[in-house]
Design a protein around this motif. Structure first.
Motif: not given
Length: 190
Positions: A71-72, A104, A106, A171, A173, A175-179
C-alpha cells in the motif's frame, strides 16, 4: 507413404500452432530463478517498495514470479524488464501474453516503452490495464489496446514494436496492497 508423411506433418504443424506455435519472443518464463531475478528491476517512485521472488508457477514443476505490491499514498510502483542489447522485440509481435493470478480481484497495468533507435527525444511510453483474479487467467493483450502515456515531445504517439525496449508491470490502485503471480510472459503474433 509419402501421403502419410504430408498429412502427419500438417497435423503436427497444426498442433504446434494450437499449442503456442505463434510465440515469437519470451519476455520471461521464470524457470531460471537467478536469471529472472537479475532481469527485473524495481522502478518504484513510492515510499513502500515492492518485492518479488521466483515461486511455483501455474503448472507442475513450473516456476512463476510473485510480486508483492504494498500500500502507498502516492508514487508509481512498477517492476520492469529491459530488453538486453542482443534481444529484439519482433516486428510481427503484436500481442503480449502471460498468465496471472492475484490474492484478490484487482487491475494491473502493463506498460511498454520505446527506448530503442532514434533520439532520446522520440522515446515514448504506452500502457494497458488488465483484470486479474484469484484463479490463473491467461492474458492476451494486443499492442493495439495500449494507449499513449508519455513522450518527450519528439515522438509520433504511435507504438512501434521494433522500438520497444522495456516492459513493466504496475499496480493500478496504489492505495490497496496486492500480491500477483505471473508466469510465461511472451510476445506472439496473435
Amino acid at each position: 507413404m509419402k501421403r502419410c508423411v504430408v498429412v502427419c506433418f500438417a497435423l503436427l504443424s497444426a498442433s504446434v500452432a494450437a499449442a503456442g506455435g505463434d510465440i515469437l519472443f519470451s519476455i520471461d518464463d521464470f524457470e531460471d530463478a537467478k536469471r529472472s531475478g537479475e532481469r527485473w528491476v524495481d522502478e518504484s517512485a513510492a515510499a513502500n517498495k515492492l518485492s518479488w521472488e521466483i515461486v511455483d508457477g501455474r503448472g507442475k514443476g513450473s516456476k512463476g514470479m510473485k510480486i508483492v505490491f504494498p500500500k502507498n499514498a502516492k508514487g508509481g510502483i512498477s517492476l520492469s524488464r529491459y530488453l538486453e542489447e542482443s534481444e529484439q522485440w519482433p516486428a510481427e509481435g503484436k500481442v503480449v501474453r502471460f498468465w496471472v493470478k492475484a490474492d484478490r480481484v484487482t487491475q494491473i497495468r502493463i506498460k511498454v516503452n520505446e527506448l530503442r533507435g532514434g533520439k532520446h527525444s522520440t522515446f515514448e511510453g504506452f500502457s494497458a490495464n488488465v483484470d486479474a483474479g484469484t484463479e490463473w487467467k491467461e492474458i492476451r493483450l494486443p499492442l493495439s489496446s495500449f494507449a499513449y502515456l508519455w513522450g518527450h515531445g519528439g515522438g509520433n504517439k504511435t507504438l512501434d514494436p521494433t522500438r520497444i525496449g522495456q516492459l513493466s508491470i504496475e499496480q493500478v490502485n496504489i492505495a490497496e496492497p496486492v500480491t500477483l503471480t505471473v508466469d510465461d510472459m511472451v510476445v506472439s503474433k496473435d
